[in-house]
Write a protein that holds these residues in place. Structure first.
Motif, PDB file in Angstrom:
ATOM      1  N   LEU A  44       0.834  -1.202   0.000  1.00 50.58           N
ATOM      2  CA  LEU A  44       0.000   0.000   0.000  1.00 50.58           C
ATOM      3  C   LEU A  44       0.868   1.252   0.000  1.00 50.58           C
ATOM      4  CD1 LEU A  44      -2.657  -1.123   2.653  1.00 50.58           C
ATOM      5  CD2 LEU A  44      -2.888  -1.162   0.164  1.00 50.58           C
ATOM      6  N   HIS A  45       0.230   2.387  -0.200  1.00 48.37           N
ATOM      7  CA  HIS A  45       0.926   3.677  -0.216  1.00 48.37           C
ATOM      8  C   HIS A  45       0.315   4.560   0.869  1.00 48.37           C
ATOM      9  CE1 HIS A  45       2.185   7.689  -1.675  1.00 48.37           C
ATOM     10  NE2 HIS A  45       3.217   7.037  -2.195  1.00 48.37           N
ATOM     11  N   CYS A  46       1.107   5.500   1.364  1.00 41.15           N
ATOM     12  CA  CYS A  46       0.606   6.375   2.427  1.00 41.15           C
ATOM     13  C   CYS A  46      -0.668   7.117   2.009  1.00 41.15           C
ATOM     14  CB  CYS A  46       1.686   7.368   2.864  1.00 41.15           C
ATOM     15  SG  CYS A  46       2.315   8.439   1.556  1.00 41.15           S
ATOM     16  N   LYS A  47      -0.827   7.369   0.719  1.00 42.61           N
ATOM     17  CA  LYS A  47      -2.012   8.086   0.238  1.00 42.61           C
ATOM     18  C   LYS A  47      -3.270   7.211   0.263  1.00 42.61           C
ATOM     19  CE  LYS A  47       0.573  11.277  -2.728  1.00 42.61           C
ATOM     20  NZ  LYS A  47       0.806  11.752  -4.123  1.00 42.61           N
ATOM     21  N   ASP A  48      -3.082   5.916   0.521  1.00 46.28           N
ATOM     22  CA  ASP A  48      -4.234   5.013   0.571  1.00 46.28           C
ATOM     23  C   ASP A  48      -5.013   5.130   1.877  1.00 46.28           C
ATOM     24  OD1 ASP A  48      -3.689   3.910  -1.936  1.00 46.28           O
ATOM     25  OD2 ASP A  48      -2.281   2.469  -1.090  1.00 46.28           O
ATOM     26  N   PHE A  49      -4.459   5.872   2.845  1.00 48.60           N
ATOM     27  CA  PHE A  49      -5.100   5.983   4.148  1.00 48.60           C
ATOM     28  C   PHE A  49      -5.674   7.381   4.342  1.00 48.60           C
ATOM     29  CE2 PHE A  49      -2.071   2.568   4.519  1.00 48.60           C
ATOM     30  CZ  PHE A  49      -2.792   1.592   5.197  1.00 48.60           C
ATOM     31  N   GLN A  50      -6.941   7.413   4.673  1.00 46.04           N
ATOM     32  CA  GLN A  50      -7.637   8.672   4.909  1.00 46.04           C
ATOM     33  C   GLN A  50      -7.845   8.859   6.411  1.00 46.04           C
ATOM     34  OE1 GLN A  50      -8.638  10.943   2.485  1.00 46.04           O
ATOM     35  NE2 GLN A  50      -9.120  12.292   4.190  1.00 46.04           N
ATOM     36  N   VAL A  51      -7.243   9.894   6.987  1.00 46.45           N
ATOM     37  CA  VAL A  51      -7.399  10.173   8.411  1.00 46.45           C
ATOM     38  C   VAL A  51      -8.664  10.998   8.607  1.00 46.45           C
ATOM     39  CG1 VAL A  51      -6.360  11.223  10.446  1.00 46.45           C
ATOM     40  CG2 VAL A  51      -4.899  10.175   8.710  1.00 46.45           C
ATOM     41  N   PRO A  52      -9.550  10.598   9.537  1.00 42.23           N
ATOM     42  CA  PRO A  52     -10.785  11.365   9.776  1.00 42.23           C
ATOM     43  C   PRO A  52     -10.478  12.828  10.082  1.00 42.23           C
ATOM     44  CG  PRO A  52     -10.878   9.269  10.926  1.00 42.23           C
ATOM     45  CD  PRO A  52      -9.478   9.397  10.392  1.00 42.23           C
ATOM     46  N   ASP A  53     -11.301  13.720   9.536  1.00 40.96           N
ATOM     47  CA  ASP A  53     -11.014  15.149   9.670  1.00 40.96           C
ATOM     48  C   ASP A  53     -11.431  15.743  11.013  1.00 40.96           C
ATOM     49  OD1 ASP A  53     -13.745  15.202   9.474  1.00 40.96           O
ATOM     50  OD2 ASP A  53     -13.825  16.291   7.570  1.00 40.96           O
ATOM     51  N   PHE A  54     -11.958  14.913  11.919  1.00 48.42           N
ATOM     52  CA  PHE A  54     -12.417  15.424  13.210  1.00 48.42           C
ATOM     53  C   PHE A  54     -11.489  15.049  14.375  1.00 48.42           C
ATOM     54  CE2 PHE A  54     -14.763  11.586  11.998  1.00 48.42           C
ATOM     55  CZ  PHE A  54     -14.357  10.704  12.986  1.00 48.42           C
ATOM     56  N   LEU A  55     -10.364  14.393  14.081  1.00 44.03           N
ATOM     57  CA  LEU A  55      -9.446  14.005  15.161  1.00 44.03           C
ATOM     58  C   LEU A  55      -8.769  15.244  15.749  1.00 44.03           C
ATOM     59  CD1 LEU A  55      -7.585  10.765  13.991  1.00 44.03           C
ATOM     60  CD2 LEU A  55      -9.662  10.986  15.353  1.00 44.03           C
ATOM     61  N   GLU A  56      -9.052  15.496  16.994  1.00 44.67           N
ATOM     62  CA  GLU A  56      -8.482  16.652  17.681  1.00 44.67           C
ATOM     63  C   GLU A  56      -8.482  16.379  19.177  1.00 44.67           C
ATOM     64  OE1 GLU A  56      -9.419  21.442  18.128  1.00 44.67           O
ATOM     65  OE2 GLU A  56     -10.271  20.309  16.455  1.00 44.67           O
ATOM     66  N   LEU A  57      -7.412  16.725  19.838  1.00 39.81           N
ATOM     67  CA  LEU A  57      -7.326  16.474  21.273  1.00 39.81           C
ATOM     68  C   LEU A  57      -8.337  17.311  22.047  1.00 39.81           C
ATOM     69  CD1 LEU A  57      -3.473  16.334  21.930  1.00 39.81           C
ATOM     70  CD2 LEU A  57      -5.081  14.421  22.006  1.00 39.81           C
ATOM     71  N   PRO A  58      -9.066  16.710  22.978  1.00 43.15           N
ATOM     72  CA  PRO A  58      -9.956  17.483  23.850  1.00 43.15           C
ATOM     73  C   PRO A  58      -9.172  18.484  24.692  1.00 43.15           C
ATOM     74  CG  PRO A  58     -10.498  15.146  23.939  1.00 43.15           C
ATOM     75  CD  PRO A  58      -9.186  15.267  23.209  1.00 43.15           C
ATOM     76  N   GLU A  59      -9.847  19.478  25.178  1.00 41.78           N
ATOM     77  CA  GLU A  59      -9.226  20.534  25.969  1.00 41.78           C
ATOM     78  C   GLU A  59      -8.502  19.974  27.186  1.00 41.78           C
ATOM     79  OE1 GLU A  59      -7.785  23.918  27.527  1.00 41.78           O
ATOM     80  OE2 GLU A  59      -8.604  23.622  25.512  1.00 41.78           O
ATOM     81  N   GLU A  60      -9.051  18.939  27.827  1.00 41.02           N
ATOM     82  CA  GLU A  60      -8.426  18.397  29.032  1.00 41.02           C
ATOM     83  C   GLU A  60      -7.016  17.879  28.752  1.00 41.02           C
ATOM     84  OE1 GLU A  60     -10.637  15.059  30.546  1.00 41.02           O
ATOM     85  OE2 GLU A  60     -10.331  13.851  28.734  1.00 41.02           O
ATOM     86  N   TYR A  61      -6.814  17.282  27.582  1.00 39.09           N
ATOM     87  CA  TYR A  61      -5.494  16.739  27.259  1.00 39.09           C
ATOM     88  C   TYR A  61      -4.550  17.839  26.777  1.00 39.09           C
ATOM     89  CZ  TYR A  61      -2.143  13.073  26.149  1.00 39.09           C
ATOM     90  OH  TYR A  61      -1.018  12.272  26.144  1.00 39.09           O
ATOM     91  N   SER A  62      -5.077  18.783  26.027  1.00 36.18           N
ATOM     92  CA  SER A  62      -4.248  19.920  25.589  1.00 36.18           C
ATOM     93  C   SER A  62      -3.713  20.682  26.799  1.00 36.18           C
ATOM     94  CB  SER A  62      -5.071  20.857  24.695  1.00 36.18           C
ATOM     95  OG  SER A  62      -5.485  20.201  23.520  1.00 36.18           O
ATOM     96  N   ALA A  63      -4.575  20.862  27.798  1.00 31.07           N
ATOM     97  CA  ALA A  63      -4.159  21.561  29.015  1.00 31.07           C
ATOM     98  C   ALA A  63      -3.092  20.761  29.755  1.00 31.07           C
ATOM     99  CB  ALA A  63      -5.365  21.781  29.924  1.00 31.07           C
ATOM    100  N   LEU A  64      -3.238  19.437  29.763  1.00 27.41           N
ATOM    101  CA  LEU A  64      -2.246  18.571  30.414  1.00 27.41           C
ATOM    102  C   LEU A  64      -0.883  18.704  29.729  1.00 27.41           C
ATOM    103  CD1 LEU A  64      -1.545  16.293  32.436  1.00 27.41           C
ATOM    104  CD2 LEU A  64      -2.395  14.658  30.732  1.00 27.41           C
ATOM    105  N   LEU A  65      -0.872  18.752  28.396  1.00 27.30           N
ATOM    106  CA  LEU A  65       0.388  18.891  27.662  1.00 27.30           C
ATOM    107  C   LEU A  65       1.034  20.251  27.912  1.00 27.30           C
ATOM    108  CD1 LEU A  65      -0.367  17.254  24.190  1.00 27.30           C
ATOM    109  CD2 LEU A  65       0.719  16.234  26.190  1.00 27.30           C
ATOM    110  N   GLU A  66       0.235  21.273  28.098  1.00 29.93           N
ATOM    111  CA  GLU A  66       0.783  22.595  28.405  1.00 29.93           C
ATOM    112  C   GLU A  66       1.462  22.596  29.772  1.00 29.93           C
ATOM    113  OE1 GLU A  66      -2.343  25.438  28.062  1.00 29.93           O
ATOM    114  OE2 GLU A  66      -2.647  25.083  25.913  1.00 29.93           O
ATOM    115  N   TYR A  67       0.968  21.749  30.656  1.00 29.02           N
ATOM    116  CA  TYR A  67       1.569  21.606  31.989  1.00 29.02           C
ATOM    117  C   TYR A  67       2.799  20.716  31.932  1.00 29.02           C
ATOM    118  CZ  TYR A  67       1.975  20.327  36.944  1.00 29.02           C
ATOM    119  OH  TYR A  67       2.434  20.107  38.218  1.00 29.02           O
ATOM    120  N   SER A  68       2.714  19.611  31.191  1.00 29.32           N
ATOM    121  CA  SER A  68       3.816  18.669  31.050  1.00 29.32           C
ATOM    122  C   SER A  68       3.624  17.894  29.755  1.00 29.32           C
ATOM    123  CB  SER A  68       3.853  17.700  32.239  1.00 29.32           C
ATOM    124  OG  SER A  68       4.858  16.720  32.075  1.00 29.32           O
ATOM    125  N   ASN A  69       4.494  18.125  28.799  1.00 26.41           N
ATOM    126  CA  ASN A  69       4.372  17.511  27.479  1.00 26.41           C
ATOM    127  C   ASN A  69       4.879  16.066  27.522  1.00 26.41           C
ATOM    128  OD1 ASN A  69       3.875  17.237  24.740  1.00 26.41           O
ATOM    129  ND2 ASN A  69       5.825  18.150  24.131  1.00 26.41           N
TER     130      ASN A  69
END
Length: 226
Positions: A44-69
């Motif tokens: 297969l080729h990398c272009k054969d995979f479609q990543v869903p366009d709604f994948l995004e980290l929730p605020e709770e995890y983004s805030a955690l990464l801002e505290y400690s990545n």
């Protein structure tokens, strides 16, 4: 903040830059694809995979990464070794989520080979949190619901493997499926070992000769299984 209620055994510098909206949804590059091109994506080729366009980290995890990545939170038997932002994307691709469970984002390990994941299957705006062993990615029956928020999940004290084992004990597995799970478990262990080896080399913990020799051994074992 919710995470200040919990005990950190490991902590890193917080994430300074803002996470681009397209960080997870952008197409897999050829370089990112190299690892799975040798295994689950042969032919297969990398272009054969479609990543869903709604994948995004929730605020709770983004805030955690801002505290400690990246870091480690422990509550008795419950370990939450959570990933930095780059590792989430790396593991999404390398552990086959992009192929077998594209609506899940791996965010942490439990101290072994079991992932904590955000599951966007039922709610794209408010994903639930589930557990799935690295050998069972994409198997809905062996994916275990844990909770709706990280605070809720991390207030529990038992190892998430216990919750998976409880669910699995109620499922009848035929020999073919058992063998597939066992094989995938071995593959997952080797991939984890290979990832750890690369990390050790990056940190300068091992010399180049040892790295090349160890890498060759792991890759030979992977090839034999695949």
């Amino acid at each position: 903040m919710w995470y200040l209620k919990h005990d950190f055994l490991e902590k890193q510098e917080g994430l300074k830059e803002q996470i681009p909206n397209s960080f997870f949804t952008r197409a897999c590059s050829e370089k990112e694809f190299e690892f799975i091109a040798k295994s689950i994506a042969k032919g297969l080729h990398c272009k054969d995979f479609q990543v869903p366009d709604f994948l995004e980290l929730p605020e709770e995890y983004s805030a955690l990464l801002e505290y400690s990545n990246g870091g480690l939170i422990v509550n008795e038997e419950r370990e939450f070794g959570y990933f930095d932002i780059a590792t989430i994307r790396e593991f999404y691709i390398n552990y086959g989520f992009i192929k077998y469970a594209p609506k899940m984002l791996p965010i942490a390990f439990n101290g072994g080979g079991t992932f904590y994941v955000y599951n966007f299957e039922d709610n794209r705006l408010k994903p639930s949190i589930a557990a799935v062993h690295a050998s069972c990615v994409g198997d809905d029956e062996l994916t275990c619901f844990l909770g709706n928020t990280l605070d809720e999940v991390l207030r529990k004290t038992i190892n998430i493997d216990s919750e998976i084992d409880d669910k699995q004990s109620k499922i009848v597995l035929n020999d073919s499926r058992k063998n597939r799970i066992e094989k995938n478990a071995k593959l997952s262990e080797l991939r984890i070992a290979l990832s750890a080896l690369h990390e050790s080399r990056t940190k300068g913990d091992i010399d180049l000769k040892t790295f090349i020799k160890s890498k060759k051994v792991i890759e030979q074992k992977l090839k034999a299984l695949e």
